[in-house]
Design a protein around this motif. Structure first.
Motif, PDB file in Angstrom:
ATOM      1  N   ALA A 231       0.816  -1.214   0.000  1.00  0.00           N
ATOM      2  CA  ALA A 231       0.000   0.000   0.000  1.00  0.00           C
ATOM      3  C   ALA A 231       0.849   1.264   0.000  1.00  0.00           C
ATOM      4  O   ALA A 231       0.414   2.312  -0.486  1.00  0.00           O
ATOM      5  CB  ALA A 231      -0.940  -0.003   1.207  1.00  0.00           C
ATOM      6  N   ALA A 232       2.066   1.178   0.544  1.00  0.00           N
ATOM      7  CA  ALA A 232       2.951   2.343   0.609  1.00  0.00           C
ATOM      8  C   ALA A 232       3.840   2.478  -0.621  1.00  0.00           C
ATOM      9  O   ALA A 232       4.549   3.480  -0.763  1.00  0.00           O
ATOM     10  CB  ALA A 232       3.820   2.264   1.864  1.00  0.00           C
ATOM     11  N   ASN A 233       3.785   1.489  -1.506  1.00  0.00           N
ATOM     12  CA  ASN A 233       4.608   1.523  -2.714  1.00  0.00           C
ATOM     13  C   ASN A 233       3.833   2.270  -3.813  1.00  0.00           C
ATOM     14  O   ASN A 233       2.926   1.726  -4.433  1.00  0.00           O
ATOM     15  CB  ASN A 233       4.934   0.096  -3.163  1.00  0.00           C
ATOM     16  CG  ASN A 233       5.974   0.065  -4.267  1.00  0.00           C
ATOM     17  OD1 ASN A 233       5.926   0.840  -5.215  1.00  0.00           O
ATOM     18  ND2 ASN A 233       6.923  -0.850  -4.150  1.00  0.00           N
ATOM     19  N   LYS A 234       4.201   3.530  -4.030  1.00  0.00           N
ATOM     20  CA  LYS A 234       3.447   4.369  -4.969  1.00  0.00           C
ATOM     21  C   LYS A 234       3.470   3.815  -6.389  1.00  0.00           C
ATOM     22  O   LYS A 234       2.487   3.933  -7.129  1.00  0.00           O
ATOM     23  CB  LYS A 234       4.012   5.795  -4.950  1.00  0.00           C
ATOM     24  CG  LYS A 234       3.807   6.516  -3.633  1.00  0.00           C
ATOM     25  CD  LYS A 234       4.343   7.934  -3.703  1.00  0.00           C
ATOM     26  CE  LYS A 234       4.115   8.667  -2.381  1.00  0.00           C
ATOM     27  NZ  LYS A 234       4.635  10.059  -2.423  1.00  0.00           N
ATOM     28  N   SER A 235       4.573   3.207  -6.779  1.00  0.00           N
ATOM     29  CA  SER A 235       4.698   2.673  -8.135  1.00  0.00           C
ATOM     30  C   SER A 235       3.700   1.535  -8.360  1.00  0.00           C
ATOM     31  O   SER A 235       3.009   1.497  -9.393  1.00  0.00           O
ATOM     32  CB  SER A 235       6.127   2.178  -8.363  1.00  0.00           C
ATOM     33  OG  SER A 235       6.240   1.595  -9.644  1.00  0.00           O
ATOM     34  N   ILE A 236       3.610   0.609  -7.403  1.00  0.00           N
ATOM     35  CA  ILE A 236       2.681  -0.513  -7.538  1.00  0.00           C
ATOM     36  C   ILE A 236       1.239  -0.032  -7.503  1.00  0.00           C
ATOM     37  O   ILE A 236       0.407  -0.443  -8.321  1.00  0.00           O
ATOM     38  CB  ILE A 236       2.925  -1.551  -6.425  1.00  0.00           C
ATOM     39  CG1 ILE A 236       4.306  -2.185  -6.576  1.00  0.00           C
ATOM     40  CG2 ILE A 236       1.843  -2.626  -6.454  1.00  0.00           C
ATOM     41  CD1 ILE A 236       4.641  -3.201  -5.501  1.00  0.00           C
ATOM     42  N   VAL A 237       0.936   0.860  -6.564  1.00  0.00           N
ATOM     43  CA  VAL A 237      -0.435   1.369  -6.435  1.00  0.00           C
ATOM     44  C   VAL A 237      -0.843   2.111  -7.700  1.00  0.00           C
ATOM     45  O   VAL A 237      -1.969   1.946  -8.196  1.00  0.00           O
ATOM     46  CB  VAL A 237      -0.556   2.291  -5.206  1.00  0.00           C
ATOM     47  CG1 VAL A 237      -1.932   2.952  -5.161  1.00  0.00           C
ATOM     48  CG2 VAL A 237      -0.315   1.501  -3.927  1.00  0.00           C
ATOM     49  N   ARG A 238       0.056   2.904  -8.260  1.00  0.00           N
ATOM     50  CA  ARG A 238      -0.240   3.631  -9.500  1.00  0.00           C
ATOM     51  C   ARG A 238      -0.505   2.659 -10.638  1.00  0.00           C
ATOM     52  O   ARG A 238      -1.429   2.849 -11.443  1.00  0.00           O
ATOM     53  CB  ARG A 238       0.922   4.558  -9.851  1.00  0.00           C
ATOM     54  CG  ARG A 238       0.621   5.507 -11.007  1.00  0.00           C
ATOM     55  CD  ARG A 238       1.830   6.346 -11.377  1.00  0.00           C
ATOM     56  NE  ARG A 238       2.326   7.103 -10.234  1.00  0.00           N
ATOM     57  CZ  ARG A 238       3.493   6.892  -9.655  1.00  0.00           C
ATOM     58  NH1 ARG A 238       4.307   5.925 -10.098  1.00  0.00           N
ATOM     59  NH2 ARG A 238       3.882   7.616  -8.630  1.00  0.00           N
ATOM     60  N   THR A 239       0.301   1.596 -10.714  1.00  0.00           N
ATOM     61  CA  THR A 239       0.114   0.591 -11.766  1.00  0.00           C
ATOM     62  C   THR A 239      -1.235  -0.107 -11.636  1.00  0.00           C
ATOM     63  O   THR A 239      -1.930  -0.322 -12.640  1.00  0.00           O
ATOM     64  CB  THR A 239       1.250  -0.452 -11.699  1.00  0.00           C
ATOM     65  OG1 THR A 239       2.501   0.188 -11.877  1.00  0.00           O
ATOM     66  CG2 THR A 239       1.061  -1.518 -12.774  1.00  0.00           C
ATOM     67  N   VAL A 240      -1.619  -0.441 -10.407  1.00  0.00           N
ATOM     68  CA  VAL A 240      -2.905  -1.109 -10.185  1.00  0.00           C
ATOM     69  C   VAL A 240      -4.059  -0.194 -10.593  1.00  0.00           C
ATOM     70  O   VAL A 240      -5.028  -0.639 -11.207  1.00  0.00           O
ATOM     71  CB  VAL A 240      -3.043  -1.532  -8.708  1.00  0.00           C
ATOM     72  CG1 VAL A 240      -4.434  -2.112  -8.454  1.00  0.00           C
ATOM     73  CG2 VAL A 240      -1.992  -2.574  -8.344  1.00  0.00           C
TER      74      VAL A 240
END
Length: 231
Positions: A91-100
């Motif tokens: 949840a704190a990983n902006k790159s992963i959250v943005r990709t999702v």
């Protein structure tokens, strides 16, 4: 006069989830990181890609599934455990959250495209027909929203924000049980607003009033100590 059918399917699903919880807990704690990822990929394929392939290649109705993997009540509880307990750092990983979020938007676009494609072939566009592709890629927006609120929860500093969440969060089940009654009682709100602001905005206001009133009712009822244990 016949009474409207109350949509309690969610309650039945919730009860089934509670009954299965001991088995799901044992399963979730034993799954490895790779097995969780495999489960997510299977869900994307079985409930997203496969229905599209069935329809586009004219392989008959969209009804092929692998029950255990694609059963929502099982999968989403496992996904929630994975994101909240096993990998809360996501949840704190902006790159992963943005990709999702990007994938969730693409999934929505594909869903709309499939509904329009179905309309192009059948010349039928109704609530029932659009349900054919209603569940395509739901894992993507569900995951994106879950990650957003999980990250937002960790950043809550304002007491007002806590009060807002504490008001609505414990009342979710109660709102579900009461919304049908309030929706019927408050239908005049929608009919009054309809000529003033149009159907879309009128419907939004109507739903917000229904949910808020139902949440208020549940929170008042929860002040009774024995009731608070069950709602």
């Amino acid at each position: 006069m016949t009474l409207p059918e109350i949509p309690y399917w969610f309650l039945y699903t919730y009860l089934a989830a509670l009954i299965m919880l001991p088995f799901l807990r044992a399963l979730a704690t034993k799954l490895s990181e790779q097995e969780f990822k495999y489960l997510i990929y299977l869900q994307l394929i079985l409930t997203g890609i496969l229905p599209i392939m069935q329809y586009v290649f004219r392989m008959g109705s969209v009804d092929l599934s692998v029950p255990f993997v694609s059963t929502d009540v099982i999968f989403y509880m496992l996904l929630g455990y994975y994101l909240h307990v096993r990998r809360p750092d996501i949840a704190a990983n902006k790159s992963i959250v943005r990709t999702v979020w990007i994938l969730a938007f693409l999934g929505l676009v594909i869903t709309i495209a499939m509904v329009l494609y179905q309309f192009h072939l059948t010349h039928v566009l109704s609530e029932q027909s659009s349900q054919t592709f209603f569940m395509l890629f739901t894992i993507l927006p569900a995951g994106a929203i879950f990650l957003f609120f999980q990250n937002h929860e960790q950043k809550l500093k304002s007491r007002k924000q806590h009060l807002f969440i504490n008001f609505f969060a414990p009342a979710v089940l109660g709102v579900y049980l009461l919304e049908e009654m309030y929706r019927i009682l408050l239908l005049p709100v929608f009919t009054w607003l309809l000529p003033l602001v149009g159907s879309f905005i009128a419907c939004w206001i109507w739903v917000l009033v229904v949910v808020s009133l139902a949440a208020l009712t549940i929170n008042v009822v929860r002040l009774i100590p024995p009731v608070k244990k069950y709602l």
